[in-house]
Design an enzyme around this catalytic site. Structure first.
Site, PDB file in Angstrom:
ATOM      1  N   TYR A   1      13.181  -3.366  -5.512  1.00 34.08           N
ATOM      2  CA  TYR A   1      12.036  -3.281  -6.389  1.00 34.08           C
ATOM      3  C   TYR A   1      10.989  -2.343  -6.164  1.00 34.08           C
ATOM      4  O   TYR A   1      10.535  -1.504  -7.131  1.00 34.08           O
ATOM      5  CB  TYR A   1      11.401  -4.868  -6.406  1.00 34.08           C
ATOM      6  CG  TYR A   1      10.138  -4.767  -7.190  1.00 34.08           C
ATOM      7  CD1 TYR A   1       9.733  -4.371  -8.372  1.00 34.08           C
ATOM      8  CD2 TYR A   1       8.913  -5.119  -6.436  1.00 34.08           C
ATOM      9  CE1 TYR A   1       8.705  -4.435  -9.095  1.00 34.08           C
ATOM     10  CE2 TYR A   1       7.705  -5.081  -7.167  1.00 34.08           C
ATOM     11  CZ  TYR A   1       7.733  -4.834  -8.456  1.00 34.08           C
ATOM     12  OH  TYR A   1       6.389  -4.616  -9.042  1.00 34.08           O
TER      13      TYR A   1
ATOM     14  N   CYS B   1       0.914  -1.155   0.013  1.00 35.74           N
ATOM     15  CA  CYS B   1       0.019   0.029  -0.139  1.00 35.74           C
ATOM     16  C   CYS B   1       0.808   1.245  -0.032  1.00 35.74           C
ATOM     17  O   CYS B   1       1.990   1.122   0.457  1.00 35.74           O
ATOM     18  CB  CYS B   1      -0.929   0.123   1.274  1.00 35.74           C
ATOM     19  SG  CYS B   1      -1.890  -1.363   1.232  1.00 35.74           S
TER      20      CYS B   1
ATOM     21  N   ASN C   1      -0.015   1.281   5.844  1.00 33.53           N
ATOM     22  CA  ASN C   1       0.907   0.533   4.932  1.00 33.53           C
ATOM     23  C   ASN C   1       1.587  -0.433   5.887  1.00 33.53           C
ATOM     24  O   ASN C   1       2.488  -0.041   6.519  1.00 33.53           O
ATOM     25  CB  ASN C   1       1.841   1.363   4.283  1.00 33.53           C
ATOM     26  CG  ASN C   1       2.937   0.640   3.500  1.00 33.53           C
ATOM     27  OD1 ASN C   1       2.814  -0.539   2.895  1.00 33.53           O
ATOM     28  ND2 ASN C   1       4.143   1.259   3.155  1.00 33.53           N
ATOM     29  N   GLY C   2       1.625  -1.809   5.606  1.00 35.09           N
ATOM     30  CA  GLY C   2       2.252  -2.683   6.433  1.00 35.09           C
ATOM     31  C   GLY C   2       1.458  -3.928   6.715  1.00 35.09           C
ATOM     32  O   GLY C   2       0.372  -4.403   6.063  1.00 35.09           O
TER      33      GLY C   2
ATOM     34  N   GLY D   1      -0.025   0.100  -5.056  1.00 33.67           N
ATOM     35  CA  GLY D   1      -1.291  -0.667  -5.009  1.00 33.67           C
ATOM     36  C   GLY D   1      -2.513  -0.207  -5.804  1.00 33.67           C
ATOM     37  O   GLY D   1      -2.629   1.104  -6.211  1.00 33.67           O
TER      38      GLY D   1
END
Ligand code: SF4
Length: 483
Positions: free
Chosen positions: A261, A19, A119-120, A45
């Site tokens: 990445y 996210c 996020n996570g 996302g």
């Protein structure tokens, strides 16, 4: 990124991203500003997007499934008034793809409306959720993020000083949270510092975002990163910092995959420019795995910087060998193996004119399952390549991630039970070379502050009892109901 058979935003298969979050305080045109910020974070996302804003009196929100441009089609910013707001782009690492799971979550507590964007991945969410459910609490989503809402509403925390810090201190795993009330925004980062979160100055106000590319996009000037274990509050008196957790004894554990990445090359994460680090990875790869060849080609896009580095270090010219089709849709809707393999051909075209009769070094960022890498090697040969030498700008991925990256289980990871020679045979390459673990951390002077559990199995948190399934928090449909 081209890691196998897990689709991504860049038009080829990859470890799935989690996210992105973006927030602003003290600015005009909050909705339009956050829209731009989320647009810059779209690579993190694509399943859903949302924005919640505050105008001092209430909280307003718009959420939907799909890309940012689809959710906010028409750009009617009058629905999002106010001077502060938070936004979210979602890829589900917990919870299925349904509208209830799209963030920011907006909930009404006894002291007003709160909005939450995460996020996570929380490794203790299952335990906390069960505890609250058994005490009678009702959850609206199957995401791990909702447990924070229950902690904030719990009188144990609500009635005591430093309520938000106390609630955050109960969480374990990876998180960057943006929280918002009708007149205040907060940004928090877990004590390991798994995910990046940066603060910028925007006019007389502030901005916070998962990556600096979003700050750049909205015209904010980078100030600093949110520190691991820190809660930063933005309100009418300015920006205030406090800490809710001590650093872990073993030190921080930032996710090195952001560098390999996930992050955009123009972002600075963990204090370093992503493109610059990837070029260094390519140079190091050329030193560790040299080969006589005629051309170096990248698997676009995330292999581009490392391929440039390999070419610069080896002196072998860089060529376009693959052309990416930018218009292939969100291929995670094609979960079957045959669909994934065929999607390789859809996403990347080959350029025979660059390849025919040549010894080719192809640089990619990672290999996950191996099928996509194999298909790519086949396509290079079909285009006339005489030899195909695969170079990967990270070590073999052997272990799943419990911190927000949707890697498959060890048994599905090709390097989980095959050595390098076996992987090379499987992908039908003439040679295969992975960047070493030491090489991965050279740009940072050592592995000290990074997580590399997917390479070496050394997890920075307790993962006992964590399933890794993204639907682990869904209600069991077999459950007998007592009415
Ligand atoms: S296990 Fe790998 S992907 Fe997951 S947080 Fe650690 S380094 Fe990142």
């Amino acid at each position: 990124m081209n890691s196998d058979n897990l689709p991504d935003t860049t038009g080829h298969d990859a470890p799935k991203e989690f996210c992105g979050v973006c927030g602003v305080y003290g600015v005009e045109n909050v909705g339009a500003t956050l829209y731009q910020g989320l647009f810059a974070l779209q690579h993190r996302g694509q399943e859903g997007a949302g924005i919640a804003t505050g105008d001092g009196r209430s909280v307003h929100s718009v959420r939907g499934l799909g890309l940012v441009s689809e959710v906010f089609q028409g750009n009617d910013w009058s629905r999002l008034p106010g001077h502060l707001g938070i936004g979210h782009v979602r890829y589900s690492t917990t919870g299925s793809s349904r509208i209830q799971n799209v963030q920011p979550l907006v909930v009404e507590c006894v002291d007003g409306l709160w909005a939450v964007a995460h996020n996570g991945n929380l490794v203790n969410a299952g335990r906390l959720r069960k505890m609250y459910q058994e005490a009678g609490a009702i959850f609206q989503t199957s995401t791990d993020s909702e447990v924070l809402v229950h902690l904030l509403a719990d009188p144990m925390y609500r009635m005591r000083p430093r309520r938000v810090c106390r609630a955050l201190a109960e969480l374990d795993g990876s998180f960057c949270f943006l929280l918002m009330t009708r007149n205040c925004m907060m940004a928090a980062r877990d004590r390991y510092g798994f995910r990046p979160l940066s603060i910028g100055r925007l006019g007389n106000g502030y901005a916070v975002a998962s990556e600096t590319c979003a700050l750049e996009q909205i015209g904010a000037t980078f100030v600093r990163d949110v520190e691991p274990g820190e809660l930063v509050v933005f309100d009418e008196t300015g920006m205030h910092s406090s800490f809710f957790a001590e650093p872990p004894a073993r030190g921080a554990a930032s996710c090195i995959f952001e560098m390999i990445y996930f992050a955009r090359p123009d972002s600075c994460v963990f204090g370093q420019n992503v493109h610059g680090v990837r070029v260094q990875y390519g140079r190091q790869l050329a030193q560790e795995h040299p080969i006589e060849a005629d051309v170096v080609v990248a698997v676009p896009d995330s292999g581009n910087s490392a391929a440039l580095g390999y070419s610069l270090e080896s002196g072998i010219p860089l060529e376009f060998g693959f052309i990416r089709n930018h218009y292939v849709g969100r291929t995670f809707i094609m979960p079957q193996q045959k669909d994934r393999v065929s999607s390789v051909d859809l996403k990347l075209a080959v350029l025979p004119v660059s390849l025919r009769g040549k010894r080719v070094v192809v640089v990619d960022d990672s290999i996950v399952r191996g099928n996509t890498a194999r298909r790519r090697v086949q396509r290079l040969r079909e285009a006339g390549a005489k030899e195909v030498h695969v170079r990967i700008s990270c070590p073999p991925i052997k272990h799943p991630c419990f911190y927000g990256i949707d890697f498959p289980t060890s048994s599905e990871l090709i390097a989980g039970d095959m050595n390098v020679a076996e992987v090379c045979r499987f992908i039908e390459a003439d040679s295969l070379g992975y960047l070493s673990l030491e090489g991965l951390f050279l740009p940072f002077g050592g592995a000290g502050r990074f997580c590399c559990a997917c390479f070496n199995g050394d997890y920075p948190t307790d993962i006992s009892g964590v399933t890794g399934s993204k639907v682990a928090l869904e209600t069991n449909p077999e459950l007998k109901l007592d009415l």
